[in-house]
Design a protein around this motif. Structure first.
Motif, short mmCIF file in Angstrom:
data_model
loop_
_atom_site.label_atom_id
_atom_site.label_comp_id
_atom_site.label_asym_id
_atom_site.label_seq_id
_atom_site.Cartn_x
_atom_site.Cartn_y
_atom_site.Cartn_z
N ILE A 126 -10.96 -37.11 -22.78
CA ILE A 126 -12.05 -36.29 -23.30
C ILE A 126 -12.25 -35.10 -22.35
O ILE A 126 -12.40 -35.29 -21.14
N GLU A 127 -12.25 -33.90 -22.88
CA GLU A 127 -12.53 -32.71 -22.08
C GLU A 127 -14.00 -32.32 -22.26
O GLU A 127 -14.56 -32.47 -23.34
N ASN A 128 -14.59 -31.77 -21.19
CA ASN A 128 -15.98 -31.31 -21.23
C ASN A 128 -16.90 -32.37 -21.86
O ASN A 128 -17.57 -32.14 -22.87
N ALA A 129 -16.89 -33.53 -21.27
CA ALA A 129 -17.55 -34.70 -21.84
C ALA A 129 -19.03 -34.77 -21.49
O ALA A 129 -19.42 -34.50 -20.35
N LYS A 130 -19.84 -35.16 -22.48
CA LYS A 130 -21.21 -35.58 -22.24
C LYS A 130 -21.19 -37.10 -22.10
O LYS A 130 -20.61 -37.80 -22.93
N TYR A 184 -30.93 -37.27 -20.35
CA TYR A 184 -30.40 -38.42 -19.62
C TYR A 184 -28.87 -38.39 -19.50
O TYR A 184 -28.29 -39.22 -18.81
N LEU A 185 -28.26 -37.44 -20.17
CA LEU A 185 -26.79 -37.39 -20.19
C LEU A 185 -26.24 -36.69 -18.97
O LEU A 185 -26.84 -35.76 -18.43
N GLY A 186 -25.07 -37.14 -18.53
CA GLY A 186 -24.32 -36.44 -17.49
C GLY A 186 -23.15 -35.70 -18.11
O GLY A 186 -22.88 -35.83 -19.31
N THR A 187 -22.45 -34.95 -17.29
CA THR A 187 -21.30 -34.19 -17.79
C THR A 187 -20.13 -34.32 -16.83
O THR A 187 -20.31 -34.59 -15.63
N ALA A 188 -18.94 -34.13 -17.37
CA ALA A 188 -17.72 -34.10 -16.55
C ALA A 188 -16.70 -33.22 -17.25
O ALA A 188 -16.62 -33.21 -18.49
N ARG A 189 -15.95 -32.49 -16.46
CA ARG A 189 -14.95 -31.61 -17.04
C ARG A 189 -13.86 -32.40 -17.75
O ARG A 189 -13.33 -31.97 -18.77
N ARG A 190 -13.56 -33.58 -17.21
CA ARG A 190 -12.46 -34.35 -17.81
C ARG A 190 -12.66 -35.83 -17.55
O ARG A 190 -12.98 -36.24 -16.43
N VAL A 191 -12.49 -36.64 -18.61
CA VAL A 191 -12.51 -38.10 -18.49
C VAL A 191 -11.25 -38.61 -19.17
O VAL A 191 -10.99 -38.27 -20.33
N TYR A 192 -10.46 -39.42 -18.47
CA TYR A 192 -9.22 -39.91 -19.07
C TYR A 192 -8.85 -41.26 -18.49
O TYR A 192 -9.31 -41.66 -17.41
N GLU A 193 -7.99 -41.96 -19.24
CA GLU A 193 -7.56 -43.29 -18.82
C GLU A 193 -6.13 -43.24 -18.30
O GLU A 193 -5.26 -42.61 -18.90
N SER A 203 -14.53 -33.94 -11.82
CA SER A 203 -15.36 -32.73 -11.81
C SER A 203 -16.67 -32.94 -12.57
O SER A 203 -16.98 -32.26 -13.55
N GLY A 204 -17.45 -33.90 -12.10
CA GLY A 204 -18.74 -34.19 -12.72
C GLY A 204 -19.76 -33.10 -12.46
O GLY A 204 -19.63 -32.31 -11.51
N GLY A 205 -20.80 -33.09 -13.28
CA GLY A 205 -21.83 -32.08 -13.15
C GLY A 205 -22.92 -32.42 -12.15
O GLY A 205 -23.87 -31.65 -11.98
N GLY A 206 -22.82 -33.55 -11.48
CA GLY A 206 -23.80 -33.95 -10.47
C GLY A 206 -23.30 -33.67 -9.07
O GLY A 206 -22.74 -32.61 -8.79
N LYS A 207 -23.48 -34.65 -8.17
CA LYS A 207 -23.08 -34.48 -6.79
C LYS A 207 -21.56 -34.61 -6.66
O LYS A 207 -20.94 -35.41 -7.34
N PRO A 208 -20.96 -33.79 -5.76
CA PRO A 208 -19.50 -33.89 -5.57
C PRO A 208 -19.12 -35.25 -5.03
O PRO A 208 -19.81 -35.81 -4.19
N MET A 209 -18.03 -35.79 -5.52
CA MET A 209 -17.54 -37.10 -5.10
C MET A 209 -16.04 -37.04 -4.91
O MET A 209 -15.35 -36.30 -5.63
N ALA A 210 -15.56 -37.80 -3.97
CA ALA A 210 -14.12 -37.95 -3.79
C ALA A 210 -13.83 -39.44 -3.70
O ALA A 210 -14.54 -40.18 -3.03
N THR A 211 -12.81 -39.89 -4.39
CA THR A 211 -12.39 -41.29 -4.37
C THR A 211 -11.03 -41.38 -3.68
O THR A 211 -10.11 -40.63 -4.01
N ILE A 212 -10.95 -42.27 -2.71
CA ILE A 212 -9.69 -42.48 -1.99
C ILE A 212 -8.97 -43.66 -2.63
O ILE A 212 -9.50 -44.78 -2.66
#
Length: 524
Positions: free
Chosen positions: A218-222, A328-337, A348-357
């Motif tokens: 999903i691109e530009n996901a709510k 109540y919705l969040g956003t992300a530039r891209r969600v994929y499996e 690339s979420g619309g909230g706080k920057p996060m990095a996953t190792i």
């Protein structure tokens, strides 16, 4: 050890026997992890009754998985676990320090020194050592400081690929977030068999979409984050047998369907659910093209909400009007499996920057150990930013030792023997690291103490490759200051607690029979 019966339900250790018993238990725990410390430390294999194997170098893992029954040993393990939860590293150091403090303290008591005087000297010397650690700490002001790479390398047992990942993630997250006590960089680490090592700019959910008919990307996901089950509210089985109960059931089903339609209306494209998803909801969401993930762990759900800017909802919250639900919705530039790894990635979420190792390996056993190594490295980098760094290799402990010995004349009488216990404990990390590297610890201890006294450098210890005295800061052997401070404080506290135990009494078994608490003559 002899035991004195005071009644049919209690047993008491004779004087000093309790102290000796406790000290022996503590020594056994310390000896289980001492071989792992330092760059030449070896691994420990733990085997359960089913033959499952864990091979690790991490002190906290060894202490957590080993079978222990003695109460004093459990006290020490709990202290080590608390060290790991608070700081994320230094459990082996804390265990060795505590073992040495208690062992030396018992020796002094056996020689006739009162426990109260031992504790008095221990407290006085501990303050001196902690002052040295705090005063000599060098602050790290920049997340791009090269010294953080060295911290990650040492804590990560010289796994350079893991150190690079951790430092990259720390730089992406930023100093402000890393100084937040509620945020744990170690929590951003996930491990998967067959995965590539990478730092992912976003959040990884270790679950698959509910079914393959749902969209894979999903691109530009709510995004809706539901901290609940996506199911209709329940009606009790007894109520369903009545006309009014069945009517209520139909009403709730209808309301549930309206809530699902409401999600489509406000443009929800991704739903993360804490618990299960109703069969009807799954079919409805599949037809609507909404990527849905169920049974997401609470930790991952919270991180996803923070990264996307979503506000978590309970299922009753879905009754809100569409205009209100949108907030109540969040956003992300891209969600994929990632179908190969069975993960859903939110980038690339619309909230706080996060990095996953993400760390990977070929087998389950190896990937588990690599995850533990990465968590240690991540925790050390974060606390280095929070509290600064100190030279490792046992160097700073020896500098503190020299300061303790310098101040010994300030305590008169038998309390000075308590200071000697701290002095011995401060030698333990260095001597064990050197012994594990295959050198004579007594010889090297004398060399380093003389070199520190001659040069005034508190960063001198032994290069475990060559056996020569060397500057740990120049070699890049660096530890976070908070690891040292918390380990020494924890060791001092548990040592004092153990030394103060004069008697061990076995508590009576709880009586469950009728008439508990009454004399036998009152019972029928």
């Amino acid at each position: 050890m002899s035991l004195k019966n005071v009644n049919e339900n209690a047993e008491v250790d004779e004087r000093l026997a309790a102290l000796i018993t406790n000290a022996n238990a503590i020594r056994a725990i310390a000896s289980a992890v001492e071989g792992t410390i330092g760059p030449k430390g070896l691994d420990t294999m733990l085997v359960d009754k089913f033959g499952s194997v864990v091979i690790t170098n991490a002190g906290v893992t060894i202490l957590d998985l080993m079978e222990v029954s003695h109460p004093a040993a459990k006290m020490l393990i709990n202290v080590a676990k608390a060290q790991h939860q608070e700081i994320g590293d230094g459990t082996t150091t804390a265990t060795l320090l505590a073992g040495s403090l208690i062992g030396c303290g018992v020796e002094q008591v056996m020689k006739g020194v009162p426990v109260a005087r031992v504790i008095e000297g221990l407290r006085f010397a501990a303050k001196i050592a902690l002052t040295v650690f705090r005063d000599q700490a060098r602050q790290v002001s920049d997340v791009h400081d090269p010294i953080l790479k060295q911290v990650a390398l040492i804590a990560g047992r010289e796994h350079e690929d893991i150190a690079d990942l951790v430092v990259e993630a720390a730089a992406l997250i930023g100093r402000e977030k890393l100084q937040d006590k509620s945020f744990k960089l170690a929590d951003t680490i996930c491990s998967t068999v067959g995965a590539e090592n990478k730092v992912f700019l976003g959040v990884i959910v270790n679950k698959e979409r509910i079914n393959r008919q749902m969209p894979k990307k999903i691109e530009n996901a709510k995004i809706l984050v539901l901290d609940d089950a996506l199911e209709p509210e329940e009606v009790e089985d007894e109520a369903l047998g009545t006309e009014s109960g069945f009517a209520k059931f139909l009403e709730l089903r209808q309301e549930f369907e309206q809530n699902l339609r409401k999600m489509v209306e406000i443009g929800v494209r991704v739903i993360l659910v804490d618990r299960g998803v109703d069969d009807f909801a799954e079919e409805f969401l599949t037809d609507a093209g909404i990527l849905t993930v169920q049974r997401v762990s609470h930790k991952e759900l919270r991180r996803a909400a923070e990264h996307t800017g979503a506000r978590t909802l309970k299922r009753t919250g879905l009754r809100k009007e569409p205009a209100e639900l949108i907030h109540y919705l969040g956003t992300a530039r891209r969600v994929y499996e990632d179908e190969k790894l069975g993960q859903v990635l939110i980038a690339s979420g619309g909230g706080k920057p996060m990095a996953t190792i993400q760390v990977g390996a070929a087998t389950e056993e190896v990937v588990g150990e690599r995850q533990r190594i990465a968590k240690d490295a991540a925790a050390s980098v974060q606390v280095a930013i929070q509290g600064g760094v100190l030279p490792g290799g046992g160097a700073i402990e020896l500098a503190a030792l020299r300061e303790v010995e310098k101040n010994r004349p300030q305590l008169r009488g038998m309390a000075a023997y308590g200071m000697d216990c701290v002095a011995e404990a401060l030698k333990k990390p260095f001597t064990q690291i050197v012994a594990n590297a295959g050198f004579n610890p007594l010889e090297k201890l004398g060399d380093v103490l003389a070199a520190q006294a001659e040069t005034g450098k508190f960063s001198l210890a032994v290069n475990c490759e060559t056996g020569q005295v060397a500057d740990m800061l120049s070699l890049g052997v660096i530890d976070p200051a908070l690891v040292k401070i918390h380990a020494f404080k924890a060791a001092s506290e548990v040592a004092e607690a153990i030394l103060r135990i004069d008697t061990i009494i076995k508590m009576k078994a709880e009586k469950e029979e009728e008439g508990k608490g009454f004399p036998e003559s009152f019972r029928e």
